[in-house]
Motif scaffolding. Structure first.
Motif, PDB file in Angstrom:
ATOM      1  N   LEU A  39       0.819  -1.213   0.000  1.00 57.85           N
ATOM      2  CA  LEU A  39       0.000   0.000   0.000  1.00 57.85           C
ATOM      3  C   LEU A  39       0.848   1.256   0.000  1.00 57.85           C
ATOM      4  CD1 LEU A  39      -2.860  -0.948   2.491  1.00 57.85           C
ATOM      5  CD2 LEU A  39      -3.081  -0.491   0.054  1.00 57.85           C
ATOM      6  N   PHE A  40       1.932   1.261   0.788  1.00 55.91           N
ATOM      7  CA  PHE A  40       2.822   2.432   0.821  1.00 55.91           C
ATOM      8  C   PHE A  40       3.494   2.638  -0.526  1.00 55.91           C
ATOM      9  CE2 PHE A  40       3.015   1.799   5.571  1.00 55.91           C
ATOM     10  CZ  PHE A  40       2.259   2.927   5.861  1.00 55.91           C
ATOM     11  N   TRP A  54       2.309   1.775  -3.433  1.00 47.60           N
ATOM     12  CA  TRP A  54       1.317   2.102  -4.455  1.00 47.60           C
ATOM     13  C   TRP A  54       1.002   3.595  -4.446  1.00 47.60           C
ATOM     14  CZ3 TRP A  54      -4.271  -0.202  -4.651  1.00 47.60           C
ATOM     15  CH2 TRP A  54      -4.852   0.112  -5.865  1.00 47.60           C
ATOM     16  N   TYR A  55       0.991   4.207  -3.289  1.00 42.72           N
ATOM     17  CA  TYR A  55       0.675   5.638  -3.208  1.00 42.72           C
ATOM     18  C   TYR A  55       1.831   6.451  -3.567  1.00 42.72           C
ATOM     19  CZ  TYR A  55      -3.815   4.587  -1.116  1.00 42.72           C
ATOM     20  OH  TYR A  55      -5.085   4.140  -0.887  1.00 42.72           O
TER      21      TYR A  55
END
Length: 173
Positions: free
Chosen positions: A169-170, A172-173
């Protein structure tokens, strides 16, 4: 008329071991209960006291004896885990009451008992309540953490998957 059978006892300097009762009795009369497997392992080591017994031979003599009340005898016991738990129960003030020596590439050995005898049966008493010290509490907490880390594989997998998801998630952003 009733008959009483005598119990086998291995006496060492600060401890007496009664295999039939799965019991260690310290000289201050406190008692430590062993599991059936721990008791069988210590009994075999005491039977061959003074001799080096190989790991394979120790395993066979300890765990492959047939028990009339067991349906199967194909249990898989981890000798190392049993030795670790047994040595923990045999320690008193940082000293092993019955030292289990590891002879590299050969096996295990315990010293000869000071006396091997047969004694009359007795009733077991519960251990007196003692206030745990900070050192014992700290050791308990470490043992608990080690137990969780080593034995709960599903916990390890869950933590790794959660960390992988967070990293994903980190990134991807």
């Amino acid at each position: 008329m009733t008959t009483q059978t005598l119990l086998k006892c291995y006496s060492y300097d600060i401890i007496d071991f009664f295999p039939e009762k799965h019991l260690l009795i310290w000289k201050d009369h406190t008692q430590t209960l062993l599991t059936r497997e721990e008791s069988r392992l210590l009994e075999v080591l005491c039977l061959f006291a003074g001799e080096v017994i190989g790991a394979d031979s120790l395993y066979r003599k300890t765990f492959t004896s047939l028990d009339a009340f067991e349906e199967t005898s194909d249990h898989n016991y981890d000798l190392n885990l049993l030795l670790v738990s047994l040595t923990g129960k045999l320690q008193c003030n940082g000293v092993m009451a019955i030292p289990i020596h590891v002879v590299p590439h050969h096996g295990f050995r315990v010293p000869l008992p000071t006396k091997t005898s047969r004694r009359l049966p007795f009733t077991t008493r519960p251990c007196p309540n003692t206030v745990p010290s900070k050192k014992k509490t700290l050791l308990f907490n470490k043992a608990w953490f080690k137990y969780v880390v080593i034995d709960f594989i599903w916990l390890k997998v869950t933590i790794l998957l959660t960390l992988a998801a967070l990293i994903g998630l980190f990134l991807w952003y």
